[in-house]
Design a protein around this motif. Structure first.
Motif, PDB file in Angstrom:
ATOM      1  N   THR A  80     -43.991  31.450 -45.486  1.00  0.00           N
ATOM      2  CA  THR A  80     -45.477  30.818 -45.230  1.00  0.00           C
ATOM      3  C   THR A  80     -46.084  31.691 -43.930  1.00  0.00           C
ATOM      4  O   THR A  80     -47.343  31.732 -43.701  1.00  0.00           O
ATOM      5  N   ASP A  81     -45.151  32.267 -42.747  1.00  0.00           N
ATOM      6  CA  ASP A  81     -45.676  32.722 -41.780  1.00  0.00           C
ATOM      7  C   ASP A  81     -46.758  34.004 -42.318  1.00  0.00           C
ATOM      8  O   ASP A  81     -47.616  34.306 -41.693  1.00  0.00           O
ATOM      9  N   ILE A  82     -45.757  34.808 -43.292  1.00  0.00           N
ATOM     10  CA  ILE A  82     -46.527  35.972 -43.816  1.00  0.00           C
ATOM     11  C   ILE A  82     -47.819  35.498 -44.511  1.00  0.00           C
ATOM     12  O   ILE A  82     -49.028  36.379 -44.320  1.00  0.00           O
ATOM     13  N   VAL A  83     -47.518  34.472 -45.414  1.00  0.00           N
ATOM     14  CA  VAL A  83     -48.768  34.187 -46.024  1.00  0.00           C
ATOM     15  C   VAL A  83     -49.946  34.033 -45.196  1.00  0.00           C
ATOM     16  O   VAL A  83     -51.150  34.030 -45.365  1.00  0.00           O
ATOM     17  N   GLN A  84     -49.626  33.065 -43.937  1.00  0.00           N
ATOM     18  CA  GLN A  84     -50.568  32.699 -43.138  1.00  0.00           C
ATOM     19  C   GLN A  84     -51.411  34.003 -42.378  1.00  0.00           C
ATOM     20  O   GLN A  84     -52.455  34.319 -42.024  1.00  0.00           O
ATOM     21  N   GLU A  85     -50.490  34.906 -42.092  1.00  0.00           N
ATOM     22  CA  GLU A  85     -50.852  36.153 -41.544  1.00  0.00           C
ATOM     23  C   GLU A  85     -51.788  36.852 -42.506  1.00  0.00           C
ATOM     24  O   GLU A  85     -53.112  37.383 -41.999  1.00  0.00           O
ATOM     25  N   VAL A  86     -51.662  36.898 -43.680  1.00  0.00           N
ATOM     26  CA  VAL A  86     -52.697  37.666 -44.771  1.00  0.00           C
ATOM     27  C   VAL A  86     -53.699  36.695 -44.913  1.00  0.00           C
ATOM     28  O   VAL A  86     -54.701  37.406 -45.269  1.00  0.00           O
ATOM     29  N   ARG A  87     -53.567  35.314 -44.980  1.00  0.00           N
ATOM     30  CA  ARG A  87     -54.929  34.585 -45.001  1.00  0.00           C
ATOM     31  C   ARG A  87     -55.830  34.938 -43.941  1.00  0.00           C
ATOM     32  O   ARG A  87     -56.981  35.152 -43.946  1.00  0.00           O
ATOM     33  N   PHE A  88     -55.273  35.170 -42.649  1.00  0.00           N
ATOM     34  CA  PHE A  88     -56.202  35.488 -41.407  1.00  0.00           C
ATOM     35  C   PHE A  88     -56.866  36.769 -41.588  1.00  0.00           C
ATOM     36  O   PHE A  88     -58.040  37.007 -41.216  1.00  0.00           O
ATOM     37  N   LEU A  89     -56.121  37.753 -42.517  1.00  0.00           N
ATOM     38  CA  LEU A  89     -56.785  39.172 -42.632  1.00  0.00           C
ATOM     39  C   LEU A  89     -57.757  38.919 -43.337  1.00  0.00           C
ATOM     40  O   LEU A  89     -59.015  39.435 -43.419  1.00  0.00           O
ATOM     41  N   ARG A  90     -57.498  38.220 -44.710  1.00  0.00           N
ATOM     42  CA  ARG A  90     -58.578  38.077 -45.674  1.00  0.00           C
ATOM     43  C   ARG A  90     -59.626  37.261 -45.183  1.00  0.00           C
ATOM     44  O   ARG A  90     -60.891  37.440 -45.509  1.00  0.00           O
ATOM     45  N   MET A  91     -59.465  36.096 -44.478  1.00  0.00           N
ATOM     46  CA  MET A  91     -60.454  35.369 -43.789  1.00  0.00           C
ATOM     47  C   MET A  91     -61.149  36.267 -42.943  1.00  0.00           C
ATOM     48  O   MET A  91     -62.595  36.127 -42.820  1.00  0.00           O
ATOM     49  N   THR A  92     -60.837  36.980 -41.879  1.00  0.00           N
ATOM     50  CA  THR A  92     -61.829  37.909 -41.073  1.00  0.00           C
ATOM     51  C   THR A  92     -62.358  38.754 -41.901  1.00  0.00           C
ATOM     52  O   THR A  92     -63.853  38.872 -41.656  1.00  0.00           O
ATOM     53  N   ALA A 198     -72.457  30.636 -46.383  1.00  0.00           N
ATOM     54  CA  ALA A 198     -71.606  31.619 -47.120  1.00  0.00           C
ATOM     55  C   ALA A 198     -70.183  31.520 -46.253  1.00  0.00           C
ATOM     56  O   ALA A 198     -69.344  31.505 -47.141  1.00  0.00           O
ATOM     57  N   LYS A 199     -70.461  31.699 -44.998  1.00  0.00           N
ATOM     58  CA  LYS A 199     -68.908  32.146 -44.368  1.00  0.00           C
ATOM     59  C   LYS A 199     -68.198  30.681 -44.420  1.00  0.00           C
ATOM     60  O   LYS A 199     -66.964  30.729 -44.344  1.00  0.00           O
ATOM     61  N   ARG A 200     -69.077  29.624 -44.107  1.00  0.00           N
ATOM     62  CA  ARG A 200     -68.024  28.140 -44.214  1.00  0.00           C
ATOM     63  C   ARG A 200     -67.675  27.983 -45.635  1.00  0.00           C
ATOM     64  O   ARG A 200     -66.287  27.717 -45.932  1.00  0.00           O
ATOM     65  N   ILE A 201     -68.317  28.262 -46.611  1.00  0.00           N
ATOM     66  CA  ILE A 201     -67.640  28.369 -48.079  1.00  0.00           C
ATOM     67  C   ILE A 201     -66.355  29.139 -48.243  1.00  0.00           C
ATOM     68  O   ILE A 201     -65.344  28.656 -48.779  1.00  0.00           O
ATOM     69  N   MET A 202     -66.605  30.542 -47.773  1.00  0.00           N
ATOM     70  CA  MET A 202     -65.578  31.255 -47.767  1.00  0.00           C
ATOM     71  C   MET A 202     -64.282  30.527 -46.972  1.00  0.00           C
ATOM     72  O   MET A 202     -63.003  30.823 -47.489  1.00  0.00           O
ATOM     73  N   GLU A 203     -64.432  30.144 -45.929  1.00  0.00           N
ATOM     74  CA  GLU A 203     -63.429  29.617 -45.133  1.00  0.00           C
ATOM     75  C   GLU A 203     -62.623  28.440 -45.785  1.00  0.00           C
ATOM     76  O   GLU A 203     -61.384  28.518 -45.851  1.00  0.00           O
ATOM     77  N   GLU A 204     -63.468  27.664 -46.336  1.00  0.00           N
ATOM     78  CA  GLU A 204     -62.937  26.473 -47.061  1.00  0.00           C
ATOM     79  C   GLU A 204     -62.090  27.109 -48.218  1.00  0.00           C
ATOM     80  O   GLU A 204     -60.934  26.641 -48.635  1.00  0.00           O
ATOM     81  N   HIS A 205     -62.488  27.995 -48.874  1.00  0.00           N
ATOM     82  CA  HIS A 205     -62.136  28.564 -50.214  1.00  0.00           C
ATOM     83  C   HIS A 205     -60.808  29.264 -49.872  1.00  0.00           C
ATOM     84  O   HIS A 205     -59.639  29.040 -50.679  1.00  0.00           O
ATOM     85  N   LEU A 206     -60.570  30.021 -48.736  1.00  0.00           N
ATOM     86  CA  LEU A 206     -59.394  30.593 -48.478  1.00  0.00           C
ATOM     87  C   LEU A 206     -58.220  29.701 -48.022  1.00  0.00           C
ATOM     88  O   LEU A 206     -57.078  30.018 -47.739  1.00  0.00           O
ATOM     89  N   ASP A 207     -58.938  28.526 -47.519  1.00  0.00           N
ATOM     90  CA  ASP A 207     -58.100  27.521 -46.784  1.00  0.00           C
ATOM     91  C   ASP A 207     -57.435  26.443 -47.977  1.00  0.00           C
ATOM     92  O   ASP A 207     -56.483  25.638 -47.648  1.00  0.00           O
ATOM     93  N   ARG A 208     -57.846  26.614 -49.212  1.00  0.00           N
ATOM     94  CA  ARG A 208     -57.349  25.513 -50.058  1.00  0.00           C
ATOM     95  C   ARG A 208     -55.803  25.513 -50.176  1.00  0.00           C
ATOM     96  O   ARG A 208     -55.224  24.571 -50.569  1.00  0.00           O
ATOM     97  N   TRP A 209     -55.153  26.686 -50.445  1.00  0.00           N
ATOM     98  CA  TRP A 209     -53.792  26.696 -50.263  1.00  0.00           C
ATOM     99  C   TRP A 209     -52.994  25.806 -49.332  1.00  0.00           C
ATOM    100  O   TRP A 209     -51.949  25.340 -49.636  1.00  0.00           O
ATOM    101  N   LEU A 210     -53.483  25.908 -48.109  1.00  0.00           N
ATOM    102  CA  LEU A 210     -52.836  25.247 -47.185  1.00  0.00           C
ATOM    103  C   LEU A 210     -53.115  23.685 -47.401  1.00  0.00           C
ATOM    104  O   LEU A 210     -52.093  22.824 -47.326  1.00  0.00           O
TER     105      LEU A 210
END
Length: 226
Positions: A80-92, A198-210
């Motif tokens: 999950t540490d790696i998943v979080q790191e990749v999520r950060f990259l995608r989020m950015t 749009a940015k808020r929706i994307m953030e919520e979207h990529l956070d769903r797995w959390l």
């Protein structure tokens, strides 16, 4: 493993890489399972060398495969540490893409996006999860294309395999209607040129797995690194 036909112009190494990667993402090659290059070469009908080269490439770009000298190889457990790191990259990256898309998207892009969304809704209704995920990936890639950032997209794809596995688990274990709803709302925000929404929706979207992490751990405890 699910074996698809070799594509025109695809080298043996590229073919092996695509098949192994897709089977890791779809969990046909389960986290923690052993990997045998000789067996894979026989299954997909190519020699052992390009299979080995594809495995090494996957190892080098993402550490999704663990190699133990003299003992063999296995698919890495979900870290999950790696998943979080990749999520950060995608989020950015993807929050930046939707902001740019508000200015750069053309009517032809919206026609493509609406067609994609209609198909997503069809596949969701008919519980065709893998087809839904293919369209999900295509929509996210389209955002980079709209913004003329295809090279950045390709560069980010090596690490994305870690995140894509949990997305696949989430879509399988938890009904995907929220994903499609997110996409529909995101496209509307881009059309309306509402950058902050749009940015808020994307953030919520990529956070769903959390939000669903514990559900996934309960469903697939054997897949996760302690």
């Amino acid at each position: 493993m699910t074996i698809e036909a070799r594509q025109a112009g695809e080298t043996a190494k590229e073919y092996a890489y695509r098949i192994i990667k897709e089977n890791i993402i779809t969990l046909e090659l389960e986290p923690g399972s052993t990997l045998n290059d000789m067996e894979i070469s026989q299954m997909i009908g190519i020699s052992r060398t390009p299979v080995r080269e594809a495995i090494i490439k996957l190892k080098e770009e993402s550490d999704i495969i663990e190699i133990f000298p003299q003992r063999g190889m296995r698919i890495a457990l979900i870290d999950t540490d790696i998943v979080q790191e990749v999520r950060f990259l995608r989020m950015t990256l993807e929050k930046a893409m939707v902001e740019l898309a508000c200015d750069m998207a053309q009517e032809a892009d919206f026609v493509w996006l609406e067609e994609n969304l209609t198909l997503q809704e069809f596949y969701l209704k008919n519980n065709l999860i893998q087809k839904l995920l293919e369209l999900d990936n295509a929509l996210h890639r389209k955002l980079f294309t709209i913004c003329r950032k295809d090279l950045i997209y390709r560069m980010s794809q090596g690490l994305s395999i870690h995140y894509d596995r949990v997305r696949n688990m989430e879509a399988t274990a938890i009904h995907g209607h929220k994903t499609v709803e997110d996409h529909r709302n995101l496209v509307k925000a881009i059309r309306d040129k509402d950058k902050e929404l749009a940015k808020r929706i994307m953030e919520e979207h990529l956070d769903r797995w959390l939000m669903n992490e514990q559900t996934l751990r309960n469903e697939y405890p054997q897949y996760f690194k302690s």
